[in-house]
Design a protein around this motif. Structure first.
Motif, short mmCIF file in Angstrom:
data_model
loop_
_atom_site.label_atom_id
_atom_site.label_comp_id
_atom_site.label_asym_id
_atom_site.label_seq_id
_atom_site.Cartn_x
_atom_site.Cartn_y
_atom_site.Cartn_z
N UNK A 1 0.81 -1.23 0.00
CA UNK A 1 0.00 0.00 0.00
C UNK A 1 0.84 1.28 0.00
N UNK A 2 2.15 1.14 0.24
CA UNK A 2 3.03 2.30 0.20
C UNK A 2 3.03 3.14 1.47
N UNK A 3 2.39 2.65 2.51
CA UNK A 3 2.32 3.40 3.76
C UNK A 3 3.71 3.48 4.39
N UNK A 4 4.03 4.71 4.95
CA UNK A 4 5.31 4.93 5.62
C UNK A 4 5.06 5.04 7.12
N UNK A 5 6.08 4.74 7.91
CA UNK A 5 5.96 4.93 9.34
C UNK A 5 7.21 4.52 10.08
N UNK A 6 7.59 5.31 11.09
CA UNK A 6 8.77 4.98 11.90
C UNK A 6 8.55 3.68 12.64
N UNK A 7 7.32 3.51 13.17
CA UNK A 7 7.03 2.32 13.99
C UNK A 7 6.18 1.31 13.22
N UNK A 8 6.16 1.44 11.91
CA UNK A 8 5.36 0.53 11.09
C UNK A 8 5.99 -0.87 11.10
N UNK A 9 5.19 -1.83 11.45
CA UNK A 9 5.68 -3.22 11.48
C UNK A 9 5.35 -3.90 10.16
N UNK A 10 6.36 -4.54 9.59
CA UNK A 10 6.18 -5.25 8.32
C UNK A 10 6.44 -6.74 8.51
N UNK A 11 5.73 -7.54 7.74
CA UNK A 11 5.99 -8.98 7.79
C UNK A 11 7.16 -9.33 6.88
N UNK A 12 7.43 -10.61 6.73
CA UNK A 12 8.60 -11.03 5.94
C UNK A 12 8.46 -10.69 4.46
N UNK A 13 7.24 -10.36 4.01
CA UNK A 13 7.02 -9.98 2.61
C UNK A 13 6.98 -8.46 2.44
N UNK A 14 7.32 -7.72 3.51
CA UNK A 14 7.34 -6.27 3.44
C UNK A 14 5.96 -5.66 3.45
N UNK A 15 4.96 -6.34 4.04
CA UNK A 15 3.58 -5.85 4.07
C UNK A 15 3.21 -5.41 5.48
N UNK A 16 2.44 -4.33 5.58
CA UNK A 16 1.99 -3.87 6.89
C UNK A 16 0.89 -4.79 7.41
N UNK A 17 0.56 -4.63 8.69
CA UNK A 17 -0.42 -5.52 9.32
C UNK A 17 -1.78 -5.46 8.62
N UNK A 18 -2.20 -4.26 8.23
CA UNK A 18 -3.49 -4.11 7.56
C UNK A 18 -3.50 -4.86 6.23
N UNK A 19 -2.45 -4.69 5.45
CA UNK A 19 -2.38 -5.38 4.17
C UNK A 19 -2.30 -6.89 4.34
N UNK A 20 -1.57 -7.31 5.35
CA UNK A 20 -1.45 -8.74 5.62
C UNK A 20 -2.82 -9.35 5.91
N UNK A 21 -3.63 -8.66 6.72
CA UNK A 21 -4.97 -9.15 7.04
C UNK A 21 -5.87 -9.15 5.82
N UNK A 22 -5.76 -8.09 5.01
CA UNK A 22 -6.59 -8.01 3.80
C UNK A 22 -6.26 -9.13 2.83
N UNK A 23 -4.98 -9.42 2.66
CA UNK A 23 -4.57 -10.48 1.74
C UNK A 23 -4.99 -11.85 2.27
N UNK A 24 -4.89 -12.04 3.58
CA UNK A 24 -5.30 -13.31 4.18
C UNK A 24 -6.80 -13.53 4.00
N UNK A 25 -7.58 -12.47 4.19
CA UNK A 25 -9.03 -12.57 4.03
C UNK A 25 -9.39 -12.82 2.57
N UNK A 26 -8.68 -12.16 1.65
CA UNK A 26 -8.93 -12.38 0.22
C UNK A 26 -8.61 -13.82 -0.18
N UNK A 27 -7.52 -14.37 0.38
CA UNK A 27 -7.15 -15.75 0.09
C UNK A 27 -8.19 -16.72 0.64
N UNK A 28 -8.70 -16.41 1.85
CA UNK A 28 -9.72 -17.27 2.46
C UNK A 28 -11.00 -17.27 1.61
N UNK A 29 -11.41 -16.10 1.17
CA UNK A 29 -12.61 -16.00 0.34
C UNK A 29 -12.44 -16.72 -0.99
#
Length: 288
Positions: free
Chosen positions: A7-35
């Motif tokens: 999503x291109x979001x920036x942040x000093x304290x932004x946490x990214x997963x091993x694929x470089x995705x923020x928590x919100x994007x990670x949840x959205x992708x997981x939900x899309x995969x489940x659907x």
């Protein structure tokens, strides 16, 4: 600063997963995969439900429990080689049961399913719930098994007894090869109730048995630290065990309805095809 690759979001304290995705994007992708998985399953079951379903009569007659000691010797499995002709294995009936336990003498069948496969394609379905003897339904093993497969007493109301559907199942399988995962287990219950699978021309295929020839499990070795034997995970292996769930995961098969007879039939047929493709050389000159 960290930046989400999606999503291109920036942040000093932004946490990214091993694929470089923020928590919100990670949840959205997981939900899309489940659907998407649910959509594929729904589409598949719609296709399966639109296949012809065998008529299941209740004209079977109760008889004395049949001996099943002959099964182990009668069930031989064809050898699969790199030069085997894949067309030789393309037609079969895949069979599965759900039971209240592991003993064909003490436990009972709750569900029977079979799918006729021609040219590796599903063409006809046999499926029914089974009413077990009341005393076997009240056993602790039955409650434990039903907690796994999700079958409830209400689902069994009005269902036939096992012996009543045996003639219909006998007609459905005819003289076709039989496939199962640990097939002998299912046949013990069914043959004890009167199913006959003894024609000399009958072929048997078992994904559990076939996986044991084609896939490696971890070898066991002595561990000095524990003072005992255990799996050696440092050596090459393919799978932890030969359970259907493990084989489906190994071949990246989304399970359709785990621990239910019809879903396990579907998954067993898919595993069978993958195991054959792993062994057979499709460019070879077929010798059988």
């Amino acid at each position: 600063m960290a930046k989400c690759k999606r999503c291109g979001k920036w942040g000093i304290f932004l946490k990214l997963n091993s694929f470089g995705q923020c928590e919100k994007c990670e949840k959205e992708l997981a939900e899309a995969a489940r659907l998407e998985r649910e959509r594929k399953k729904a589409a598949f079951w719609e296709e399966l439900n639109n296949l012809p379903h065998a008529e299941i009569r209740r004209d079977g007659v109760k008889q004395k429990a049949q001996s099943v000691s002959y099964l182990k010797e009668a069930m031989t499995y064809p050898r699969v080689t790199a030069k085997s002709n894949p067309a030789k294995f393309a037609d079969f009936v895949v069979l599965d049961t759900e039971t209240t336990g592991l003993s064909c003498t003490k436990d009972a069948v709750l569900e029977v399913a079979a799918i006729k496969v021609m040219g590796y394609k599903f063409v006809e379905v046999f499926h029914t719930m089974i009413t077990p003897p009341p005393q076997k339904l009240s056993m602790d093993s039955a409650r434990e098994a039903m907690s796994v497969n999700g079958i409830t007493p209400e689902m069994l109301e009005g269902a036939p007894m096992l012996y009543q559907i045996i003639p219909s199942l006998q007609e459905f399988i005819g003289d076709m090869p039989l496939l199962g995962h640990n097939l002998e287990f299912d046949l013990k219950f069914l043959c004890r109730a009167g199913l006959d699978v003894t024609p000399e021309t009958r072929r048997f295929y078992d994904t559990y048995e076939l996986a044991g020839h084609l896939l490696k499990k971890p070898k066991w070795s002595y561990d000095r630290e524990t003072g005992g034997y255990g799996p050696n995970y440092n050596q090459n292996y393919d799978v932890m065990d030969y359970k259907l769930e493990t084989l489906c995961a190994h071949f990246w098969i989304d399970r359709m309805d785990a621990h239910r007879a019809l879903g396990d039939c579907v998954d067993t047929a898919k595993v069978f095809r993958y195991l054959l493709e792993k062994k057979i050389d499709t460019t070879a000159d077929y010798d059988n």
